[in-house]
Every structure is written in C-alpha cells, then in structure tokens.
Design an enzyme around this catalytic site. Structure first.
Site, short mmCIF file in Angstrom:
data_model
loop_
_atom_site.label_atom_id
_atom_site.label_comp_id
_atom_site.label_asym_id
_atom_site.label_seq_id
_atom_site.Cartn_x
_atom_site.Cartn_y
_atom_site.Cartn_z
N SER A 44 0.81 -1.23 0.00
CA SER A 44 0.00 0.00 0.00
C SER A 44 0.84 1.27 0.00
O SER A 44 0.48 2.26 0.62
CB SER A 44 -0.95 0.06 1.20
OG SER A 44 -1.78 -1.05 1.22
N LYS A 95 2.53 2.31 -5.18
CA LYS A 95 3.37 2.00 -6.36
C LYS A 95 2.64 2.29 -7.65
O LYS A 95 3.19 2.84 -8.59
CB LYS A 95 3.68 0.50 -6.36
CG LYS A 95 5.03 0.15 -5.89
CD LYS A 95 5.30 -1.33 -6.09
CE LYS A 95 4.20 -2.22 -5.90
NZ LYS A 95 3.74 -3.20 -5.29
N ASP A 111 -5.04 -0.90 -10.03
CA ASP A 111 -4.00 0.01 -10.48
C ASP A 111 -4.16 0.38 -11.96
O ASP A 111 -3.74 1.44 -12.39
CB ASP A 111 -2.61 -0.59 -10.24
CG ASP A 111 -2.17 -0.38 -8.79
OD1 ASP A 111 -2.41 0.72 -8.26
OD2 ASP A 111 -1.61 -1.32 -8.19
N LYS A 125 16.78 2.49 7.66
CA LYS A 125 17.15 1.05 7.68
C LYS A 125 16.20 0.14 6.88
O LYS A 125 16.66 -0.72 6.14
CB LYS A 125 17.26 0.58 9.13
CG LYS A 125 17.91 -0.79 9.31
CD LYS A 125 19.41 -0.77 9.13
CE LYS A 125 20.09 -0.31 10.41
NZ LYS A 125 21.54 -0.10 10.23
N PRO A 126 14.86 0.33 7.03
CA PRO A 126 13.99 -0.56 6.24
C PRO A 126 14.28 -0.48 4.74
O PRO A 126 14.30 -1.49 4.05
CB PRO A 126 12.58 -0.05 6.56
CG PRO A 126 12.69 0.65 7.85
CD PRO A 126 14.07 1.22 7.90
N LYS A 151 22.44 9.31 3.43
CA LYS A 151 22.49 7.96 4.00
C LYS A 151 21.87 6.95 3.03
O LYS A 151 22.42 5.87 2.76
CB LYS A 151 21.68 7.96 5.30
CG LYS A 151 22.33 7.18 6.41
CD LYS A 151 21.57 7.52 7.66
CE LYS A 151 21.97 6.67 8.82
NZ LYS A 151 21.15 7.00 10.00
N GLY A 186 -22.42 -4.48 -7.08
CA GLY A 186 -22.16 -5.44 -6.03
C GLY A 186 -22.72 -6.81 -6.38
O GLY A 186 -23.41 -6.97 -7.39
N CYS A 225 -25.04 -0.38 -12.07
CA CYS A 225 -25.06 -1.84 -12.20
C CYS A 225 -26.02 -2.46 -11.18
O CYS A 225 -27.22 -2.36 -11.36
CB CYS A 225 -23.64 -2.39 -12.11
SG CYS A 225 -23.55 -4.00 -12.92
N GLY A 234 -26.88 -1.18 -8.65
CA GLY A 234 -27.68 -0.01 -8.27
C GLY A 234 -28.89 0.16 -9.18
O GLY A 234 -29.95 0.60 -8.73
N HIS A 265 -20.93 0.52 -16.05
CA HIS A 265 -20.05 1.17 -15.07
C HIS A 265 -19.40 2.43 -15.64
O HIS A 265 -18.28 2.36 -16.13
CB HIS A 265 -18.96 0.19 -14.63
CG HIS A 265 -19.48 -0.95 -13.82
ND1 HIS A 265 -19.61 -0.89 -12.45
CD2 HIS A 265 -19.93 -2.16 -14.19
CE1 HIS A 265 -20.11 -2.03 -12.00
NE2 HIS A 265 -20.31 -2.82 -13.04
N GLU A 321 -18.03 4.70 -14.15
CA GLU A 321 -16.85 5.12 -13.37
C GLU A 321 -15.53 4.69 -14.01
O GLU A 321 -14.47 5.19 -13.64
CB GLU A 321 -16.94 4.60 -11.93
CG GLU A 321 -16.75 3.10 -11.72
CD GLU A 321 -18.04 2.28 -11.85
OE1 GLU A 321 -18.98 2.73 -12.53
OE2 GLU A 321 -18.10 1.18 -11.26
N1 GLN Z 1 -24.72 -8.84 -9.21
C1 GLN Z 1 -25.28 -8.15 -10.33
C2 GLN Z 1 -25.13 -8.94 -11.63
O1 GLN Z 1 -24.37 -9.86 -11.69
C3 GLN Z 1 -24.64 -6.78 -10.48
C4 GLN Z 1 -23.21 -6.81 -10.85
C5 GLN Z 1 -22.49 -5.52 -10.61
O2 GLN Z 1 -22.96 -4.64 -9.91
N2 GLN Z 1 -21.29 -5.38 -11.16
O3 GLN Z 1 -25.79 -8.64 -12.60
#
Ligand code: GLN
Length: 530
Positions: free
Chosen positions: A13, A16, A70, A189-190, A223, A354, A381, A383, A507, A509
């Site tokens: 963490s 990088k 990343d 030192k680390p 150093k 989710g 999604c 949501g 998505h 984002e």
């Molecule tokens: N679980 C939901 C699906 O598989 C939503 C997926 C998500 O939010 N990326 O459709």
C-alpha cells in the site's frame, strides 16, 4: 522501446501504482507515448473472482478484461488504452506454460521456473514492442520485495535488463522511510534492507522513490544514497499528498523524477508542461463549495472497494467547483436503523455495483428514500437492479419483487439471469463484460446528459432487467431511456416523476478522468448541488 520497472519495498500500500501512473503522466507531458503494465504475483488468473474487501475493486477494461485497480490509475492518469495484455498474473503465466507443456512445445525438456516461466514473463513484457504504439513501457510489479511469489518476476526483470542494457531499462524502487516519533527521526534502515534484498538477487535500483510523512533532509538522502548505492540525485522524496492523489505527479516533477528518468534512458525531450494538469488539480483541491453525497454499499470498510466511483465523484466535483463530502453508508445499517438517519442530510445518493444479497434490502430502502424525497439518485449496475426492484415493489405494487440473484423463487423476478448466462457454470471471466454500445431515447435525461444518441460503456454483470415487466413499469412512470442496439437489454432507467433519477446497467466510473469527468457523474454532482 525504453523500459521502466517499478517495484515496492518494506510494506504494501505504498502507492506504487500511483507512482507508476504519475510518472506516466509526466512522461506523456514531455511528448512521449507511454504504455503501462502490471505484473501481479498471485496465482489467481485474474482478480475477477476476488472479494473487493480483500483486493479492492475489479477494474474492467474495454475489451472485458477484469484487472487490478492500479490499471484504473493508469487509465485516469494517462491516455494509454489498456487491454488484457496489460495485466499479467502468475496464474496466467503458469496457465500458458502448462498449456505449452501439454501440447509438447518444450520438446521433452524439463519445464522449470528458469527459463520457462521467466521467458514467458519476458515475452509478455516484450509484446508491446511490436505494436509500435509506445516509446516507453512502465511495468509495475505487484507485492513487496522479499515475497516468495514475486521472485520469478524479479528474476525475469534481471534477465531483461541485462539483455537490453541499462540505457534502455531501469528499475525504480518505491519504499517507505518511516518517521519514528520516539526518536524524532526518519529511519532509513527498512529501505536499506529492502534494497539489499534486491541486490542479493542481482537487481540494483537506479532510483528510489521514498514515501515519507516528513521532508527528507540532506543527511537522510545521503544515507540512503550511500547504503542503497544510488546517486543522491536519484533519491526522490514522495511526501504524503495532502488533498488529492492528482498532486502526486506535480510533487514528483518538483523532485526531478521525470528529468532523472529521461537522463538515465538517454531520452532527449522537452520538460513536461503541466499547466493544464495544475489547473485541474487546483479546482479539485480548492473548491468554493461542498456537496454531501451518500454512497450506499456493502464493501464500506475498504477505501479501495469503490475506488473508481470515488475518483469519478472527485473529478466531477472539480469540474463543478465543488468539494465532494463522501458519506459512506453501510447498507446493512440502513436495514437495522432505517434510511432517514443516514440519508436525511445528503444532497445526492449513489448505489454502486455489487454481488450477493447481503445489504440489498438496505440499498432498496435507500433508492426508495431518494425517489420519495426527490433526492438526485445515481444507480450503477447492481444499483440499477436495486432501483428496478424498488420501483416494482413500491410503485407498481408487485409484492415480493426481487432479483433471482437474491431470491431464486421470487414471485416477481424483475431482475433475472441474462439468457446467455443460463448455461454458464464457471465464475472466472464469464459475465457480460467490457464495452457494449447502447442507444438512448430522444429527449430523455440520459440523452440530455450524454448529448448524443449512441454511447459505449463498460459492463460487468450476469443479471438483467426482465423484459416481461417492461410495459407494466413504464405505465407507472419508469422510463427506459437506454437499451442495447437491438432493444433487447435495458441499459438505463429513469423516473418520470423525479427531477434527477437515473440508473445504469454499466459502469460509467471506468471512463472518468480528472480532465474529462464522466457526464453522468458531472450532471449528478450538478443536480445534487442545486
Ligand atoms: N450482481 C449483479 C449482476 O451480476 C450486479 C453486478 C455488478 O454490480 N457489477 O448482474
């Protein structure tokens, strides 16, 4: 092509990925074409099957690759277009080598870590050369020096640098220089030990990027230089940024990192012109107003689990001269205590993606709260699926409406498996993934926001809006404002009786950048302000 390898030492963490991305920004602003790549030592083939609470968000690329977060930094900080070739894991390396072995490609030889695994890694590093698309490849190696599983990657890099020469490939080591309160000093030192570990396996970093809370005074730099065998001008201070990660490239530029790298690689370029970047950072860091946005999710303990969403909100805030006060709300707490206490003071509500049913009832309550109280709502999604369920239950009176993901025997499966998901059994890389086009309904909120009729956005889902319920919901005021080009998949829903309510199956984002905030986030923040 020139090569820059970035390793990390002492602790994880350390940023990088941010350091690699920031160097990419600086080199791009010097007029170079940059490509970034991440090598991850874990054995998963990709992070797609990992829990966001362990590994942070899964970042989805246009080609549908599920990658390390990343890569999100790489895309936000630079113009480079990433594909599945830009994220390599040990799992993929072994998968490829073992497939070759089964095919008989090794002609009876004993297959070994050196040279077969290391050759495979090197060929993936080399693969960008033929594309001719970049002048420089920055390759970040995941994990921390000293990890057993990282050794084949480090050995591959040692061989690679030897083959192409130090004027064509360099190693940057990102390390921690901790401040010990009791001693009142920064401790080197680390870092000495971490560099010693690299030297043991034949790697000598050319540059040290030192994460630190306090300024590195000359004696500390001396150093580090002496014990780590790097010139003092190559000891780069990387102090914790105060307000925004987008300040990081500017800080590294002040320390002369990009100049040093160009010297080492014999690259003759103009200095990086960061004026526009500075303006963007200034507007993010010095907003004249604030807006409170609630993100209602279930992976709330880990900052990284909704990384790209938080970044997109920050970009949109910058564009609207507005700081975003994030209120991270645990959906399960809404289930226990009701939506009112958590959401009554916020100006906008966002429900992110989710999986699985934990917390879904809390998210449904949040969507209801936003709808009934006319608070700007952005569903992403899962949501969107949540907003659909809420509308079905509470506006259309479809009692018990749900997604079959959460309740397989629901009487009203308003969200159900995509047709081509029915036969799928494996979990890895098997969702509807990557960039897909969608058509927008004229005069809809979505159409106004995007200012165009056709869009392409990145997806990652198995479930979809069930078309059998389309008409019933539309009659009650749900607007289906975006669909797949053949009209079969619902991509965006809105609410006719709400000033700003929009939820998308994709998505957004993953397409927002600090200089170019995504229009959905931009307008969400604007609506929340007003
Ligand atoms: N679980 C939901 C699906 O598989 C939503 C997926 C998500 O939010 N990326 O459709």
């Amino acid at each position: 092509m020139k090569y820059i390898f970035v390793t990390g030492g002492v602790v994880s963490s350390l940023g990088k990925g941010l350091a690699a991305a920031s160097l990419g920004t600086l080199l791009e602003h010097r007029g170079l074409r940059v490509m970034l790549q991440k090598l991850d030592p874990y054995l998963n083939v990709d992070p797609g099957t990992m829990n966001p609470l362990q590994h942070g968000e899964v970042y989805v690329l246009a080609d549908g690759a599920e990658t390390d977060l990343d890569l999100g930094h790489y895309e936000r900080f630079t113009k480079c277009e990433l594909t599945r070739d830009n994220n390599l894991t040990s799992g993929q390396v072994y998968e490829t080598v073992l497939a070759k072995e089964r095919r008989g490609d090794y002609l009876g030889k004993t297959v070994q870590v050196i040279p077969h695994i290391t050759d495979e890694i090197k060929s993936r590093i080399r693969s960008f050369e033929q594309t001719g698309k970049a002048d420089i490849l920055i390759t970040e190696i995941g994990g921390t020096t000293g990890d057993i599983e990282g050794l084949p990657f480090l050995e591959a890099i040692r061989q690679f640098i030897l083959q192409v020469g130090h004027e064509n490939a360099i190693l940057l080591h990102v390390t921690l220089v901790p401040y010990i309160k009791a001693a009142g000093e920064l401790k080197t030192k680390p870092t000495q030990q971490s560099v010693a570990k690299l030297r043991e396996i034949g790697l000598q970093p050319e540059v040290l990027i030192c994460r630190t809370e306090k300024p590195l005074e000359t004696d500390v730099r001396e150093k580090l230089s002496l014990y780590c065998n790097v010139p003092i001008s190559s000891v780069i201070e990387a102090r914790d940024v105060e307000s925004s990660i987008y300040e990081f490239p500017l800080m590294l530029q002040t320390e002369g990192l990009d100049e040093k790298v160009c010297q080492l690689l014999h690259l003759d370029t103009r200095p990086a012109d960061m004026e526009r970047w500075k303006m963007v950072v200034h507007s993010i860091v010095n907003p004249s107003r604030q807006v409170k946005i609630a993100v209602v999710g279930k992976y709330v303990e880990l900052q990284d689990a909704y990384k790209s969403i938080y970044e997109s909100l920050c970009h949109a805030g910058g564009a609207n001269d507005c700081g975003v006060d994030l209120e991270i709300v645990d959906a399960e707490q809404i289930e226990a205590e009701g939506a009112e206490i958590f959401l009554s003071g916020v100006s906008g509500i966002l429900v992110p993606g989710g999986f699985g049913d934990r917390g879904t009832e809390g998210k449904i309550a949040a969507a209801r709260y936003a709808r009934e109280n006319k608070i700007p709502f952005l569903g992403i999604c899962l949501g969107m699926q949540i907003a659909t369920i809420e509308f079905a239950r509470n506006v259309c009176g479809l009692e018990g409406a749900n997604s079959t993901e959460f309740e397989p025997t629901t009487p009203h499966a308003v969200i159900a498996l995509l047709d081509d998901q029915r036969e799928v059994t494996g979990k890895g890389g098997s969702m509807r993934l990557g960039s897909w086009p969608a058509l927008l309904k004229p005069d809809s909120l979505a159409h106004r926001i995007y200012g165009q009729a056709e869009i392409a956005e990145r997806h990652r889902h198995r479930y979809e809006f069930n078309n059998a319920y389309r008409e019933r919901m539309e009659e009650k005021g749900l607007v289906i404002s975006g669909t797949s080009p053949d009209g079969s998949l619902v991509e965006i829903i809105e609410n006719r009786d709400h000033p700003w309510f929009i939820a998308v199956q994709f998505h957004p984002e993953f397409l927002s950048k600090p200089e170019a905030p995504h229009p959905l986030f931009d307008e969400f923040i604007r609506a929340s302000i007003s």
